[in-house]
Design an enzyme around this catalytic site. Structure first.
Site, PDB file in Angstrom:
ATOM      1  N   CYS A  79      -5.949 -34.603  67.052  1.00  0.00           N
ATOM      2  CA  CYS A  79      -4.948 -33.564  67.347  1.00  0.00           C
ATOM      3  C   CYS A  79      -4.394 -32.992  66.044  1.00  0.00           C
ATOM      4  CB  CYS A  79      -3.830 -34.165  68.204  1.00  0.00           C
ATOM      5  SG  CYS A  79      -2.394 -33.108  68.414  1.00  0.00           S
ATOM      6  N   CYS A  82      -0.597 -32.682  65.809  1.00  0.00           N
ATOM      7  CA  CYS A  82       0.001 -34.005  65.603  1.00  0.00           C
ATOM      8  C   CYS A  82       0.095 -34.320  64.115  1.00  0.00           C
ATOM      9  CB  CYS A  82      -0.827 -35.083  66.300  1.00  0.00           C
ATOM     10  SG  CYS A  82      -0.894 -34.926  68.107  1.00  0.00           S
TER      11      CYS A  82
END
Length: 325
Positions: A79, A82
């Protein structure tokens, strides 16, 4: 553990005050038990950011949340957002110096936790306070927004649950036992607030109203009692009302102040906050004199139920001002 959606600004959850007080009592019991078992010592800054899996969730998040708010960062290696958000959260966890602990959960390795929290996409950030879970935000939010959210979380944790955070010692070894800062002794009104909770639980809204009034008679600024009283009075007003009859009367008599007030109470109990506010603001525009004043006062009471920090309240206050002037 099934997460609960708890608003930090007092949304119209009919059991909001009850749930908060019960959680506060459980948190106090857990802290007392930890003290009896000899827990002590400060934590190191490294202990403010922890990796958590399903096996450790109970102890690392739920039990720890009775001592300090736990912010959960749901992330994954693949991700990209993230990778932008996680370092910011880690830095803020250290900067906030024990006001919260950051728990990092890899969703790929902990699918069950992801499902239990109902996460649709990552990054997703939640908090757990005194065993109650609440969503904070999703996506790589701007740092200013993150700070504002964390400030509100810390304030709610302290005011509603008595969680003042951890003692952080830069020289402490990582892994030292977690201990909260010294707690202020229980206040003189706890038994009255507990009586109000019991009355709410039993459906005795009149009893709850009186219990909250007893607190406020001695301590007019007691925030918990103010919120509890506003919600208990709302529940008392709608108790026994026939929703169909109330809404029919309001639809047929748009200029009837009392009919609109009764319908607005039902709107709020049903969670339709903006509908309740809009209804009463429109009625303010249509009425005058005593009727208008009654509608205005009820609207102010509903603001208390929702909470002054809620953005819907701020917007409604501006609309009310325009309607009045």
């Amino acid at each position: 553990m099934q997460p609960r959606n708890m608003s930090m600004s007092g949304v119209v959850d009919l059991a909001a005050v009850k749930a908060a007080q019960e959680a506060k009592a459980k948190a106090e019991q857990a802290r007392a038990e930890a003290a009896r078992q000899g827990g002590g010592g400060a934590v190191s800054p490294a202990d403010l950011v922890i990796d958590v899996d399903e096996a450790g969730f109970e102890s690392e998040v739920l039990q720890r949340s009775t001592e300090v708010p736990v912010v959960i960062d749901f992330w994954a290696e693949w991700c990209q957002p993230c990778k932008q958000l996680s370092p910011v959260l880690e830095r803020l966890a250290v900067e906030y110096n024990g006001k919260f602990v950051l728990a990092k959960i890899d969703v790929d390795a902990n699918q069950m936790l992801m499902q239990q929290f109902g996460i649709q996409g990552i990054p997703a950030v939640f908090a757990v306070v005194a065993g109650q879970a609440l969503p904070l935000f999703q996506g790589a939010a701007p740092e200013q927004q993150i700070r504002a959210t964390l400030d509100q979380l810390v304030q709610v944790a302290e005011q509603r649950f008595g969680l003042t955070g951890l003692v952080v010692d830069p020289d402490a070894e990582s892994g030292a036992p977690v201990e909260v800062a010294p707690q202020i002794p229980a206040g003189p009104y706890d038994h009255l607030l507990e009586a109000a909770v019991r009355a709410l639980d039993a459906g005795d809204f009149g009893g709850a109203v009186q219990a909250y009034k007893n607190v406020l008679s001695d301590d007019p600024g007691n925030t918990e009692a103010k919120l509890g009283l506003a919600q208990a009075e709302l529940l008392q007003r709608v108790q026994g009302a026939d929703p169909q009859d109330v809404r029919k009367a309001a639809a047929e008599n748009p200029g009837d102040a009392q009919a609109q007030i009764a319908a607005a109470d039902l709107d709020l109990v049903g969670g339709h906050v903006e509908d309740a506010f809009g209804r009463l603001i429109d009625t303010v525009r249509r009425t005058a004199g005593d009727d208008r004043d009654a509608v205005r006062l009820r609207l102010l009471e509903l603001f208390e139920v929702v909470g002054g920090d809620d953005p819907r309240v701020a917007a409604a206050r501006r609309s009310l001002a325009r309607a009045l002037f």
